[in-house]
Design an enzyme around this catalytic site. Structure first.
Site, short mmCIF file in Angstrom:
data_model
loop_
_atom_site.label_atom_id
_atom_site.label_comp_id
_atom_site.label_asym_id
_atom_site.label_seq_id
_atom_site.Cartn_x
_atom_site.Cartn_y
_atom_site.Cartn_z
N SER A 73 38.24 -22.91 7.82
CA SER A 73 39.27 -23.65 8.56
C SER A 73 39.09 -25.16 8.57
O SER A 73 39.97 -25.88 9.05
CB SER A 73 39.35 -23.14 10.00
OG SER A 73 39.91 -21.85 10.04
N GLU A 172 45.26 -19.17 4.22
CA GLU A 172 44.48 -18.29 5.09
C GLU A 172 44.77 -16.82 4.78
O GLU A 172 43.85 -15.99 4.72
CB GLU A 172 44.78 -18.58 6.56
CG GLU A 172 44.16 -19.86 7.09
CD GLU A 172 42.66 -19.74 7.32
OE1 GLU A 172 42.08 -18.67 7.03
OE2 GLU A 172 42.08 -20.73 7.79
#
Length: 306
Positions: A73, A172
């Site tokens: 992230s 993601e």
């Protein structure tokens, strides 16, 4: 060709050997410092990369910077830069409303927004950026990728900004479906610091959008025990964390934190710490990151600004 985790990891051989890189005419940190940093890195059964740079003098200290590490992230910071670049260009507006349908909020991924609004709704771009960076929401992250044209747009921006050593190739959701892909979304610690420095120096965003992103990162709700973990309250840390998947054998692919630390005297330091393929626990990895930040801020003695 199928990319396997072992193949990808073999392409990222990381040596935990300390190197102190110093700009010309600047004094190196004391010789004893190397032993301190090495001890911290070697306390983990993992590959550790760390780089720090004083933004006023350019003096640096690093370890394991020869390799690229999975960002996870952390790449949401880079995504935010690309989104805000389009805001500066007039292509997007922070106040524009984006409608999110329930089916766009995937249920098998980290998503604080989905937990609060399972039926979706209307959200400003400003709010989606905040949730993506501060709360590390995976669903809003991928919605923002789609909004700006995908990961290729981010990679193009990195090239435009003169940043090498960072790869943003997969979303993601793509990493969730194939955990090996997290090793492709990678960065060298010094490369991330170069990006942080360009951001801080106003070379990427206008003042308004730069301040907006700074405030979001300074209010990051994740990783309180990483870079910030052992620092006194009077240190400001504008940062972004990243955490990787854990294998059935208990190996954690990534435990990361990158950002800019503002010291009490006003000096700024960009710091990037990446822990890859750790056989130690998450708290153990976070403790090492916090200890490195503590050492950098309270024991490292870089040259004073001129």
């Amino acid at each position: 060709m199928t990319l396997t985790g072992s193949f990808l990891r073999s392409c990222m051989v990381c040596s935990c050997v300390l190197s102190l890189g110093v700009m010309p005419a600047l004094a190196a940190a004391p010789a004893g410092d190397s032993a301190t940093v090495q001890k911290l890195a070697h306390s983990l059964e993992a590959r550790v990369g760390m780089a720090a740079v004083m933004l006023d003098t350019g003096e640096t200290v690093s370890i394991g910077d020869e390799a690229a590490y999975p960002m996870q992230s952390v790449f949401k910071f880079i995504l935010a830069l690309s989104v805000l670049k389009q805001v500066d260009e007039g292509k997007l507006d922070l106040e524009q409303i984006i409608h999110i349908r329930p089916e766009q909020l995937l249920k098998d991924t980290w998503s604080p927004l989905r937990e609060r609004f399972p039926q979706g709704g209307d959200f400003s771009l400003k709010e989606l950026l905040r949730v993506t960076v501060q709360e590390s929401d995976n669903n809003t992250c991928d919605l923002l990728f789609a909004l700006i044209g995908g990961t290729g747009t981010v990679q193009k921006d990195l090239k435009e900004w003169g940043i090498s050593g960072i790869n943003v190739r997969f979303t993601e959701n793509e990493m969730l479906r194939n955990h090996d892909l997290q090793y492709v979304n990678s960065s060298r610690p010094s490369a991330m610091n170069a990006l942080l420095r360009a951001f801080d120096e106003g070379k990427i965003l206008n003042k308004g959008t730069q301040r907006f992103l700074w405030d979001i990162m300074a209010g990051c709700s994740t990783g309180a025990t990483r870079l910030k973990g052992k620092l006194p309250q009077d240190y400001v840390v504008a940062h972004k964390t990243g955490s990787g998947f854990t294998t059935p054998e208990g190996v954690i692919a990534a435990v990361n934190d990158v950002g800019i630390i503002v010291l009490p005297n006003g000096r700024k330091m960009a710091v990037s710490v990446f822990v890859m393929d750790s056989k130690d626990s998450l708290p153990a990895c976070e403790k090492v990151i916090a200890s490195m930040a503590r050492w950098l801020c309270t024991e490292w003695q870089p040259a004073a600004a001129k």
